[in-house]
Design a protein around this motif. Structure first.
Motif, PDB file in Angstrom:
ATOM      1  N   ILE A 247       0.848  -1.195   0.000  1.00  0.00           N
ATOM      2  CA  ILE A 247       0.000   0.000   0.000  1.00  0.00           C
ATOM      3  C   ILE A 247       0.884   1.247   0.000  1.00  0.00           C
ATOM      4  N   ASN A 248       1.926   1.219   0.838  1.00  0.00           N
ATOM      5  CA  ASN A 248       2.841   2.370   0.894  1.00  0.00           C
ATOM      6  C   ASN A 248       3.556   2.597  -0.434  1.00  0.00           C
ATOM      7  N   LEU A 249       3.864   1.503  -1.139  1.00  0.00           N
ATOM      8  CA  LEU A 249       4.530   1.630  -2.438  1.00  0.00           C
ATOM      9  C   LEU A 249       3.564   2.126  -3.508  1.00  0.00           C
ATOM     10  N   GLY A 250       2.245   1.984  -3.243  1.00  0.00           N
ATOM     11  CA  GLY A 250       1.254   2.465  -4.209  1.00  0.00           C
ATOM     12  C   GLY A 250       0.642   1.392  -5.087  1.00  0.00           C
ATOM     13  N   SER A 251       0.803   0.123  -4.712  1.00  0.00           N
ATOM     14  CA  SER A 251       0.144  -0.936  -5.477  1.00  0.00           C
ATOM     15  C   SER A 251      -1.339  -0.979  -5.096  1.00  0.00           C
ATOM     16  N   GLN A 252      -2.210  -0.923  -6.098  1.00  0.00           N
ATOM     17  CA  GLN A 252      -3.645  -0.842  -5.804  1.00  0.00           C
ATOM     18  C   GLN A 252      -4.236  -2.159  -5.334  1.00  0.00           C
ATOM     19  N   ARG A 253      -3.773  -3.255  -5.952  1.00  0.00           N
ATOM     20  CA  ARG A 253      -4.447  -4.535  -5.736  1.00  0.00           C
ATOM     21  C   ARG A 253      -3.506  -5.633  -5.281  1.00  0.00           C
ATOM     22  N   GLY A 254      -4.091  -6.656  -4.672  1.00  0.00           N
ATOM     23  CA  GLY A 254      -3.273  -7.764  -4.212  1.00  0.00           C
ATOM     24  C   GLY A 254      -4.048  -9.064  -4.160  1.00  0.00           C
ATOM     25  N   GLN A 255      -3.285 -10.121  -4.065  1.00  0.00           N
ATOM     26  CA  GLN A 255      -3.837 -11.473  -4.099  1.00  0.00           C
ATOM     27  C   GLN A 255      -2.888 -12.332  -3.276  1.00  0.00           C
ATOM     28  N   GLY A 256      -3.442 -13.251  -2.493  1.00  0.00           N
ATOM     29  CA  GLY A 256      -2.557 -14.115  -1.727  1.00  0.00           C
ATOM     30  C   GLY A 256      -3.287 -14.801  -0.596  1.00  0.00           C
ATOM     31  N   PHE A 257      -2.592 -15.741   0.033  1.00  0.00           N
ATOM     32  CA  PHE A 257      -3.200 -16.543   1.089  1.00  0.00           C
ATOM     33  C   PHE A 257      -3.649 -15.680   2.267  1.00  0.00           C
ATOM     34  N   LEU A 258      -3.034 -14.492   2.471  1.00  0.00           N
ATOM     35  CA  LEU A 258      -3.478 -13.584   3.537  1.00  0.00           C
ATOM     36  C   LEU A 258      -4.960 -13.261   3.389  1.00  0.00           C
ATOM     37  N   PHE A 259      -5.414 -13.091   2.163  1.00  0.00           N
ATOM     38  CA  PHE A 259      -6.818 -12.737   1.908  1.00  0.00           C
ATOM     39  C   PHE A 259      -7.657 -13.995   1.710  1.00  0.00           C
ATOM     40  N   SER A 260      -7.202 -14.864   0.837  1.00  0.00           N
ATOM     41  CA  SER A 260      -7.900 -16.134   0.611  1.00  0.00           C
ATOM     42  C   SER A 260      -7.074 -17.034  -0.298  1.00  0.00           C
ATOM     43  N   ARG A 261      -7.162 -18.326  -0.051  1.00  0.00           N
ATOM     44  CA  ARG A 261      -6.643 -19.318  -0.985  1.00  0.00           C
ATOM     45  C   ARG A 261      -7.620 -19.411  -2.160  1.00  0.00           C
ATOM     46  N   PRO A 262      -7.222 -20.080  -3.230  1.00  0.00           N
ATOM     47  CA  PRO A 262      -8.205 -20.367  -4.284  1.00  0.00           C
ATOM     48  C   PRO A 262      -9.315 -21.250  -3.703  1.00  0.00           C
ATOM     49  N   VAL A 263     -10.582 -20.918  -3.999  1.00  0.00           N
ATOM     50  CA  VAL A 263     -11.727 -21.639  -3.409  1.00  0.00           C
ATOM     51  C   VAL A 263     -12.724 -22.016  -4.510  1.00  0.00           C
ATOM     52  N   PRO A 264     -13.616 -22.991  -4.216  1.00  0.00           N
ATOM     53  CA  PRO A 264     -14.677 -23.305  -5.175  1.00  0.00           C
ATOM     54  C   PRO A 264     -15.585 -22.093  -5.393  1.00  0.00           C
ATOM     55  N   ALA A 265     -16.220 -22.066  -6.562  1.00  0.00           N
ATOM     56  CA  ALA A 265     -17.041 -20.913  -6.959  1.00  0.00           C
ATOM     57  C   ALA A 265     -18.100 -20.547  -5.916  1.00  0.00           C
ATOM     58  N   ASP A 266     -18.670 -21.536  -5.245  1.00  0.00           N
ATOM     59  CA  ASP A 266     -19.779 -21.227  -4.329  1.00  0.00           C
ATOM     60  C   ASP A 266     -19.324 -20.521  -3.044  1.00  0.00           C
ATOM     61  N   ARG A 267     -18.008 -20.459  -2.821  1.00  0.00           N
ATOM     62  CA  ARG A 267     -17.501 -19.731  -1.652  1.00  0.00           C
ATOM     63  C   ARG A 267     -17.305 -18.234  -1.938  1.00  0.00           C
ATOM     64  N   ILE A 268     -17.289 -17.891  -3.217  1.00  0.00           N
ATOM     65  CA  ILE A 268     -16.962 -16.507  -3.588  1.00  0.00           C
ATOM     66  C   ILE A 268     -17.997 -15.477  -3.098  1.00  0.00           C
ATOM     67  N   PRO A 269     -19.306 -15.743  -3.196  1.00  0.00           N
ATOM     68  CA  PRO A 269     -20.266 -14.714  -2.743  1.00  0.00           C
ATOM     69  C   PRO A 269     -20.022 -14.235  -1.314  1.00  0.00           C
ATOM     70  N   GLU A 270     -19.756 -15.154  -0.383  1.00  0.00           N
ATOM     71  CA  GLU A 270     -19.525 -14.722   1.012  1.00  0.00           C
ATOM     72  C   GLU A 270     -18.240 -13.886   1.125  1.00  0.00           C
ATOM     73  N   LEU A 271     -17.216 -14.269   0.375  1.00  0.00           N
ATOM     74  CA  LEU A 271     -15.952 -13.516   0.416  1.00  0.00           C
ATOM     75  C   LEU A 271     -16.125 -12.131  -0.207  1.00  0.00           C
ATOM     76  N   ALA A 272     -16.915 -12.077  -1.276  1.00  0.00           N
ATOM     77  CA  ALA A 272     -17.127 -10.805  -1.973  1.00  0.00           C
ATOM     78  C   ALA A 272     -17.977  -9.864  -1.126  1.00  0.00           C
ATOM     79  N   ALA A 273     -18.823 -10.435  -0.270  1.00  0.00           N
ATOM     80  CA  ALA A 273     -19.709  -9.615   0.558  1.00  0.00           C
ATOM     81  C   ALA A 273     -18.981  -9.057   1.774  1.00  0.00           C
ATOM     82  N   ASP A 274     -17.921  -9.768   2.213  1.00  0.00           N
ATOM     83  CA  ASP A 274     -17.249  -9.427   3.458  1.00  0.00           C
ATOM     84  C   ASP A 274     -16.181  -8.369   3.226  1.00  0.00           C
ATOM     85  N   VAL A 275     -16.490  -7.131   3.563  1.00  0.00           N
ATOM     86  CA  VAL A 275     -15.517  -6.058   3.354  1.00  0.00           C
ATOM     87  C   VAL A 275     -14.912  -5.576   4.658  1.00  0.00           C
ATOM     88  N   THR A 276     -15.291  -6.197   5.758  1.00  0.00           N
ATOM     89  CA  THR A 276     -14.866  -5.628   7.040  1.00  0.00           C
ATOM     90  C   THR A 276     -13.857  -6.478   7.795  1.00  0.00           C
TER      91      THR A 276
END
Ligand code: C2E
Ligand code: MG
Ligand code: MG
Ligand code: MG
Length: 285
Positions: A247-276
């Motif tokens: 964030i300090n370097l200015g990268s807008q986006r990220g991906q990794g196990f800190l946020f989530s591992r790759p998951v089956p499609a049906d798990r995505i709605p709950e992850l997409a809804a959870d912003v907090t």
């Protein structure tokens, strides 16, 4: 004595080469018809906006369960499918699955971009642009919701690949360079290539340790992207400190196990809804 040791090393090396070749041949055989036998699935890994952790996109990642070989990682079987040419049909299947899934999410009120890996071999196919646009047509996914990921090593016959990518991009699909910084290419091609997104390879994210040396490469890529007006996605974020540094370097986006591992499609709605979830917002609040 040294000579004997050298010979022994060579024999072991030759034997392991033969083992590898035999294993590859067995995998190639098992891959034949695997698509028709329904042995593949697609998992989805969230890509978040680092500042808010909102899920803005998901990367489609292929999984193969062989009845004979069990679960085989893509790092292992994709190079084999690449050599046999099977990757072309398999890759098209992933593309259609991912587009269809994104349409289903949109119908459920979840507006996500889906990113799909396209292999070097697929990029050589004269039909690539037609196949990608065909997948959008057949599934009804708007082009703006699709990103195609290619690697630097895929740029072997630049004129061909650039033409295909231009056609795809002209239709509104965005292009990402995957594993950026690990390929052999000179940086020069960046100004010729139609590209929207640079994915900072996870080896550079792993180097982030709070020192100037540790962040040198990631920082250089972010600066380059800013100058060229490209978006950056940092791959392989596993630790809070890495997310904060990015964030300090200015990268807008990220991906990794800190946020989530790759998951089956049906798990995505709950992850997409959870912003907090998790700590960074509390730290910055
Ligand atoms: P990639 O496109 O760079 O995908 C990211 C890889 O990093 C994925 O491995 C993902 O599971 C892994 N990863 C994500 N976050 C982390 C993290 O925090 N730590 C670590 N250690 N790893 C993380 P995966 O799914 O095993 O895929 C490996 C590679 O296989 C992909 O690298 C991509 O090059 C290829 N691949 C996967 N699916 C497809 C596909 O459908 N088509 C093609 N052509 N290639 C694919
Ligand atoms: Mg990728
Ligand atoms: Mg990558
Ligand atoms: Mg990779």
């Amino acid at each position: 004595h040294a000579k004997r040791a050298g010979t022994a090393t060579f024999v072991v090396y030759e034997a392991s080469m033969n083992d590898r070749r035999a294993a590859d041949a067995a995998l190639a055989e098992a891959l034949e018809g695997a698509l028709q036998r329904d042995e593949f699935t697609v998992l989805y890994q969230p890509i978040v906006e680092l500042a808010t952790r909102r899920v803005v996109a998901v990367e489609a990642l292929l999984r193969w369960h062989s009845p004979l070989h069990g679960d085989v990682s893509p790092g292992r079987f994709i190079p084999v499918a690449e050599r046999s040419g099977d990757i072309v049909a398999i890759g098209q299947w992933v593309l259609e699955q991912a587009c269809r899934q994104a349409v289903a999410w949109r119908a459920a009120g979840i507006d996500l971009t889906v990113t799909v890996n396209v292999s070097p071999r697929q990029l050589q196919e004269p039909s690539l642009a037609r196949d990608v646009l065909g997948a959008l047509d057949r599934t009804g996914l708007p082009a703006i919701n699709l990103v195609v990921e290619v690697t630097e090593s895929a740029m072997v016959n630049e004129a061909v690949e650039i033409a295909a990518l231009r056609t795809i991009r002209a239709a509104g699909v965005r292009i990402a360079i995957d594993d950026f910084g690990t390929g052999y290419s000179s940086l020069q091609y960046l100004t010729r290539l139609p590209v929207d997104i640079l994915k900072i390879d996870r080896s550079f994210v792993a180097q982030l340790d709070g020192t100037a040396e540790g962040s040198a490469i990631a920082e250089a890529i972010v600066r380059l992207a800013q100058i060229l007006r490209l978006t950056t996605v940092a791959e392989g974020i596993e630790e809070e400190m890495q997310a904060r540094e990015l964030i300090n370097l200015g990268s807008q986006r990220g991906q990794g196990f800190l946020f989530s591992r790759p998951v089956p499609a049906d798990r995505i709605p709950e992850l997409a809804a959870d912003v907090t979830y998790t700590g960074f917002q509390q730290l910055s609040a």
